[in-house]
Design a protein around this motif. Structure first.
Motif, PDB file in Angstrom:
ATOM      1  N   PRO A 195       0.704  -1.601  -0.206  1.00  0.00           N
ATOM      2  CA  PRO A 195       0.497   0.035   0.065  1.00  0.00           C
ATOM      3  C   PRO A 195       1.049   0.994   0.011  1.00  0.00           C
ATOM      4  CG  PRO A 195       0.071  -0.933   2.000  1.00  0.00           C
ATOM      5  CD  PRO A 195       0.537  -2.242   1.042  1.00  0.00           C
ATOM      6  N   GLY A 196       2.032   1.089   0.352  1.00  0.00           N
ATOM      7  CA  GLY A 196       3.282   2.391   0.139  1.00  0.00           C
ATOM      8  C   GLY A 196       4.194   2.118   1.171  1.00  0.00           C
ATOM      9  N   ALA A 197       5.366   2.788   0.887  1.00  0.00           N
ATOM     10  CA  ALA A 197       6.783   2.154   1.362  1.00  0.00           C
ATOM     11  C   ALA A 197       7.447   3.280   1.973  1.00  0.00           C
ATOM     12  CB  ALA A 197       7.622   2.098  -0.250  1.00  0.00           C
ATOM     13  N   SER A 198       8.615   3.678   3.024  1.00  0.00           N
ATOM     14  CA  SER A 198       9.351   4.921   3.718  1.00  0.00           C
ATOM     15  C   SER A 198      10.536   4.214   3.049  1.00  0.00           C
ATOM     16  CB  SER A 198       8.824   3.727   4.998  1.00  0.00           C
ATOM     17  OG  SER A 198       9.843   2.430   5.188  1.00  0.00           O
ATOM     18  N   VAL A 199      11.576   5.368   3.063  1.00  0.00           N
ATOM     19  CA  VAL A 199      13.023   5.359   2.120  1.00  0.00           C
ATOM     20  C   VAL A 199      13.459   5.659   3.447  1.00  0.00           C
ATOM     21  CG1 VAL A 199      12.679   7.454   1.224  1.00  0.00           C
ATOM     22  CG2 VAL A 199      14.569   6.705   0.521  1.00  0.00           C
ATOM     23  N   GLU A 200      14.841   5.078   3.396  1.00  0.00           N
ATOM     24  CA  GLU A 200      16.107   5.451   4.217  1.00  0.00           C
ATOM     25  C   GLU A 200      16.802   6.290   3.241  1.00  0.00           C
ATOM     26  OE1 GLU A 200      16.875   2.401   7.003  1.00  0.00           O
ATOM     27  OE2 GLU A 200      14.973   2.186   7.411  1.00  0.00           O
ATOM     28  N   ALA A 201      17.700   6.775   3.688  1.00  0.00           N
ATOM     29  CA  ALA A 201      18.991   7.056   2.685  1.00  0.00           C
ATOM     30  C   ALA A 201      20.116   7.941   3.493  1.00  0.00           C
ATOM     31  CB  ALA A 201      18.105   8.809   1.976  1.00  0.00           C
ATOM     32  N   THR A 202      21.002   6.576   3.229  1.00  0.00           N
ATOM     33  CA  THR A 202      21.967   7.574   4.913  1.00  0.00           C
ATOM     34  C   THR A 202      23.782   6.412   3.674  1.00  0.00           C
ATOM     35  OG1 THR A 202      21.721   4.994   5.202  1.00  0.00           O
ATOM     36  CG2 THR A 202      20.776   6.221   6.629  1.00  0.00           C
ATOM     37  N   ASP A 203      24.337   5.601   4.353  1.00  0.00           N
ATOM     38  CA  ASP A 203      25.298   5.499   2.855  1.00  0.00           C
ATOM     39  C   ASP A 203      24.757   4.985   1.612  1.00  0.00           C
ATOM     40  OD1 ASP A 203      27.237   6.386   4.556  1.00  0.00           O
ATOM     41  OD2 ASP A 203      27.511   4.113   5.504  1.00  0.00           O
ATOM     42  N   ASP A 204      23.635   4.071   2.173  1.00  0.00           N
ATOM     43  CA  ASP A 204      22.666   3.675   0.512  1.00  0.00           C
ATOM     44  C   ASP A 204      21.210   3.912  -0.124  1.00  0.00           C
ATOM     45  OD1 ASP A 204      24.739   1.785  -0.207  1.00  0.00           O
ATOM     46  OD2 ASP A 204      24.318   0.649   0.580  1.00  0.00           O
ATOM     47  N   VAL A 205      21.072   3.997  -0.047  1.00  0.00           N
ATOM     48  CA  VAL A 205      19.582   4.495  -1.095  1.00  0.00           C
ATOM     49  C   VAL A 205      18.731   2.829  -0.514  1.00  0.00           C
ATOM     50  CG1 VAL A 205      17.285   5.654  -1.735  1.00  0.00           C
ATOM     51  CG2 VAL A 205      19.610   6.445  -1.477  1.00  0.00           C
ATOM     52  N   VAL A 206      17.694   2.935   0.154  1.00  0.00           N
ATOM     53  CA  VAL A 206      16.462   2.026   0.738  1.00  0.00           C
ATOM     54  C   VAL A 206      15.748   2.187   0.374  1.00  0.00           C
ATOM     55  CG1 VAL A 206      16.320  -0.603   1.757  1.00  0.00           C
ATOM     56  CG2 VAL A 206      19.077   0.307   1.991  1.00  0.00           C
ATOM     57  N   VAL A 207      14.577   1.364   0.145  1.00  0.00           N
ATOM     58  CA  VAL A 207      12.924   1.498   0.096  1.00  0.00           C
ATOM     59  C   VAL A 207      12.519   0.687   0.994  1.00  0.00           C
ATOM     60  CG1 VAL A 207      10.803   2.657  -1.070  1.00  0.00           C
ATOM     61  CG2 VAL A 207      13.068   2.652  -2.186  1.00  0.00           C
ATOM     62  N   ARG A 208      11.625   0.658   1.849  1.00  0.00           N
ATOM     63  CA  ARG A 208      11.059  -0.530   2.390  1.00  0.00           C
ATOM     64  C   ARG A 208       9.462  -0.886   2.587  1.00  0.00           C
ATOM     65  NH1 ARG A 208      15.497  -1.618   4.157  1.00  0.00           N
ATOM     66  NH2 ARG A 208      16.474  -1.464   6.051  1.00  0.00           N
ATOM     67  N   PRO A 209       9.255  -1.455   1.540  1.00  0.00           N
ATOM     68  CA  PRO A 209       7.166  -1.301   1.435  1.00  0.00           C
ATOM     69  C   PRO A 209       6.692  -1.668   2.467  1.00  0.00           C
ATOM     70  CG  PRO A 209       8.800  -3.844   0.636  1.00  0.00           C
ATOM     71  CD  PRO A 209       9.830  -2.722   1.049  1.00  0.00           C
ATOM     72  N   ASP A 210       5.678  -1.036   3.249  1.00  0.00           N
ATOM     73  CA  ASP A 210       4.770  -1.195   3.938  1.00  0.00           C
ATOM     74  C   ASP A 210       4.169  -2.498   3.824  1.00  0.00           C
ATOM     75  OD1 ASP A 210       5.004   1.079   4.287  1.00  0.00           O
ATOM     76  OD2 ASP A 210       3.772   2.164   3.647  1.00  0.00           O
ATOM     77  N   PRO A 211       2.891  -3.254   5.013  1.00  0.00           N
ATOM     78  CA  PRO A 211       3.381  -4.687   4.689  1.00  0.00           C
ATOM     79  C   PRO A 211       1.885  -4.654   4.666  1.00  0.00           C
ATOM     80  CG  PRO A 211       3.043  -4.005   7.235  1.00  0.00           C
ATOM     81  CD  PRO A 211       3.847  -2.714   6.547  1.00  0.00           C
ATOM     82  N   VAL A 212       1.405  -5.688   3.259  1.00  0.00           N
ATOM     83  CA  VAL A 212       0.757  -5.940   2.984  1.00  0.00           C
ATOM     84  C   VAL A 212      -0.905  -5.974   4.412  1.00  0.00           C
ATOM     85  CG1 VAL A 212      -1.287  -7.152   1.224  1.00  0.00           C
ATOM     86  CG2 VAL A 212       1.371  -6.073   1.067  1.00  0.00           C
ATOM     87  N   ALA A 213      -1.888  -5.668   4.193  1.00  0.00           N
ATOM     88  CA  ALA A 213      -2.995  -5.938   5.609  1.00  0.00           C
ATOM     89  C   ALA A 213      -3.030  -7.769   5.161  1.00  0.00           C
ATOM     90  CB  ALA A 213      -3.861  -4.951   5.419  1.00  0.00           C
ATOM     91  N   SER A 214      -4.292  -7.736   4.159  1.00  0.00           N
ATOM     92  CA  SER A 214      -4.751  -8.620   3.645  1.00  0.00           C
ATOM     93  C   SER A 214      -3.943  -9.812   2.286  1.00  0.00           C
ATOM     94  CB  SER A 214      -6.052  -8.670   3.193  1.00  0.00           C
ATOM     95  OG  SER A 214      -6.294  -9.606   3.089  1.00  0.00           O
TER      96      SER A 214
END
Length: 139
Positions: A99-118
């Protein structure tokens, strides 16, 4: 009235002096769009890929089928902006679209998906979901 105006001007000058020399906090990195397509190709990735030049975009899009690559190219052109860099990462390949995602930008850029509810128990073909993230130049 004159005293009140003088007080207001004094407060404004004091506020301006207090903030002088302090930089505004930069905008955080953010996921700007998720692009999904059934049977789009590609594999899950653990880090994002920089899309700063046309050559980087072409290289990245070569891993997907023509239809998903076209959708991604259009999204990339819309999301590219001054003052930062666009990054892309396959965040899911399977029956479910996050349903969405969040991003961390440190040494690498990493996107983590939000969990799927069902979660769907099965699907005819996997859906590829690519996250586009914008990372400001100050990060």
């Amino acid at each position: 009235m004159g005293r009140m105006l003088g007080s207001v001007v004094g407060v404004l000058l004091l506020a301006a002096c207090a903030s002088e020399g302090q930089s505004e906090p930069g905008a955080p990195a953010e996921v700007v769009r998720l692009v999904s397509q059934t049977a789009g190709g590609g594999q899950g990735e653990t880090t994002a890929t920089r899309l700063a030049t046309d050559a980087e975009v072409d290289r990245y899009l070569a891993r997907f089928d023509a239809s998903l690559a076209e959708k991604l190219r259009a999204a990339i052109e819309q999301e590219r902006g001054a003052g930062g860099t666009l990054w892309a990462q396959v965040v899911a390949v399977g029956c479910d679209v996050p349903p969405g995602a969040s991003v961390e930008a440190t040494d690498d850029v990493v996107v983590r998906p939000d969990p799927v509810a069902s979660r769907k128990p099965e699907c005819l073909a996997p859906v590829t979901t690519v996250a586009l993230a914008f990372v400001p130049a100050n990060q």
